[in-house]
Design an enzyme around this catalytic site. Structure first.
Site, mmCIF file in Angstrom:
data_model
loop_
_atom_site.group_PDB
_atom_site.id
_atom_site.type_symbol
_atom_site.label_atom_id
_atom_site.label_comp_id
_atom_site.label_asym_id
_atom_site.label_seq_id
_atom_site.Cartn_x
_atom_site.Cartn_y
_atom_site.Cartn_z
ATOM 1 N N LYS A 107 33.220 25.151 -30.981
ATOM 2 C CA LYS A 107 33.225 23.821 -30.369
ATOM 3 C C LYS A 107 31.970 23.684 -29.531
ATOM 4 C CE LYS A 107 36.152 20.325 -30.160
ATOM 5 N NZ LYS A 107 37.150 20.061 -31.207
HETATM 6 N N1 GLU Z 1 36.573 17.605 -33.804
HETATM 7 C C1 GLU Z 1 37.525 17.695 -34.863
HETATM 8 C C2 GLU Z 1 38.664 18.626 -34.484
HETATM 9 O O1 GLU Z 1 38.922 18.881 -33.322
HETATM 10 C C3 GLU Z 1 36.895 17.997 -36.216
HETATM 11 C C4 GLU Z 1 36.125 19.272 -36.326
HETATM 12 C C5 GLU Z 1 35.377 19.404 -37.639
HETATM 13 O O2 GLU Z 1 35.524 18.586 -38.512
HETATM 14 O O3 GLU Z 1 34.637 20.384 -37.736
HETATM 15 O O4 GLU Z 1 39.394 19.079 -35.323
#
Ligand code: GLU
Length: 416
Positions: A107
């Site tokens: 993240k």
């Molecule tokens: N931000 C989204 C999540 O928390 C998508 C992450 C992604 O597609 O890599 O799942």
């Protein structure tokens, strides 16, 4: 914080820890599973429009890549800090594992309120952040995506900046605009996925019959696409909200009409389709299903006893605290956990990444069919595990996911 509500990271660790214990994983392997593999903290100077320089904090937490490259969104939010980013990275590892796609978890975060920046400032910040972390990214190393406060436009800027350093690389981010190699159906995917698993859980638990009533807390990207899919599937969305407050109509809101109002620049509070309610009131309204789709720590030990819905489906990441989980379980409320309920986003990110690598575009119908099939498989496995072991859905989901990550660590012979 009230009662036994833990901080975001402690809450995530507690859930993973329970799975480690449940699975009988050796004690000395705990940190191998819990600790992030690599983390970066950067300072991001940006020349502001008024001529001053402002330094923002940026993070990328790469939690685990045992099952595939690191994968996860980038959040632009005032509360984004290292421990918060780490918790969200950890959730990504187990989300990808649960839906069985070949990614690990990561993240990113930048501590900023993007609404306070001009477009030029936002581009400068995004480019600076990309430059600062580009050496730990890569199409088979770490692939960012949108999260709170970022969107397809942000991904386009990241792709552009990364490509300026490394050459044209569309597969470096997912959630791009379709014109730049983004996948059809990506922006709707987390919401659609949440609605798909809600439908299945409501059927299994015999909640709401043919047309269950639904509250969607947070009418952003996830919440609004969930609402559209709920309506498409015959459910009635009786209440929705944004940061300013909620709108309630026991007969069901006219979602296409609401979308029209918002797309024309109107606000939720301007709608005359229902009565205005506060955000606190919204959570306790009468409905079959409640979908918290905004942000973490929304259902806590303070308000868990007010929830009237029998099914809570976590559209956001970690909206139900550990303390609230126990209260909801005691009251017979089933929670479909985030790592299952909102996995649709990363699932279609996987499709986008695969399309970019193959330079072959899928039609929307194929994306939605394959999404549905992956969500159904993951839901079925989780529900079955929870029935067989007499556990909550969240414990079942983490048990499956942690077991898969552990298996990959074993197979790769990390410690041999
Ligand atoms: N931000 C989204 C999540 O928390 C998508 C992450 C992604 O597609 O890599 O799942």
């Amino acid at each position: 914080m009230a009662g036994d509500d833990l901080q975001m990271l402690e809450g995530t660790v507690a859930r993973v820890n329970s799975a480690i214990i449940e699975l009988g994983i050796r004690d000395d392997m705990r940190d191998v599973i819990i600790e992030p593999w690599r983390e970066l903290t950067t300072s991001l100077p940006v020349l502001m429009d008024d001529g001053t320089v402002k330094v923002f904090k940026g993070y990328r937490s790469q939690h685990n890549a045992a099952r595939g490259p690191f994968k996860g969104g980038i959040r632009f939010h005032p509360a984004a800090d290292l421990s918060h980013t780490r918790a969200l990275a950890m959730l990504m590892t187990f989300k990808s594992a649960l839906v069985n796609i070949p990614f690990g978890g990561a993240k990113g975060g930048v501590q900023v309120d993007p609404n306070q920046l001009s477009e030029r400032e936002l581009i400068a910040l995004t480019r600076r952040y990309t430059r600062s972390i580009n050496h730990v990214l890569g199409v088979s190393r770490d692939i960012p995506a949108p999260d709170l406060g970022t969107n397809s436009q942000t991904m386009a800027w990241i792709m552009d900046e990364y490509s300026a350093i490394h050459g044209y690389t569309p597969g470096i981010v997912t959630g791009k605009p379709v014109e730049l190699g983004g996948s059809e159906g990506r922006s709707e995917a987390p919401g659609r996925g949440a609605a798909i698993v809600s439908r299945m859980a409501a059927q299994d638990l015999e909640i709401g019959g043919e047309s269950p009533t639904v509250i969607v807390q947070g009418y952003g990207q996830v919440g609004s696409s969930a609402a559209r899919k709920f309506v498409e599937d015959g459910a009635r969305v009786v209440a929705v909200s944004d940061v300013a407050g909620g709108l309630y109509n026991s007969k069901g809101l006219d979602i296409p009409e609401l979308d029209r109002l918002l797309s024309e620049g109107g606000r939720l509070s301007e709608s005359r389709d229902g009565e205005q309610v506060s955000n606190d009131e919204l959570l306790g309204l009468q409905a079959d299903v409640l979908v918290p789709a905004a942000i973490e720590d929304v259902i806590t030990t303070d308000n868990a006893s007010d929830i009237k819905a029998r099914l809570v489906v976590e559209g956001a990441n970690q909206p139900v605290t550990v303390g609230a989980d126990a209260i909801l379980a005691d009251r017979g409320v089933t929670v479909v956990p985030d790592i299952l309920a909102n996995a649709g986003g990363v699932v279609v990110s996987y499709f986008e990444w695969a399309q970019n690598i193959q330079q072959f575009k899928w039609k929307l119908e194929r994306v939605n069919d394959e999404l549905e099939s992956i969500m159904e498989t993951a839901y079925r496995a989780t529900y079955k595990h929870s029935q067989q072991h007499g556990t909550r859905m969240r414990a079942a989901a983490f048990n499956i996911a942690v077991g898969r990550v552990m298996r990959a660590i074993d197979l790769r012979g990390f410690l041999k």
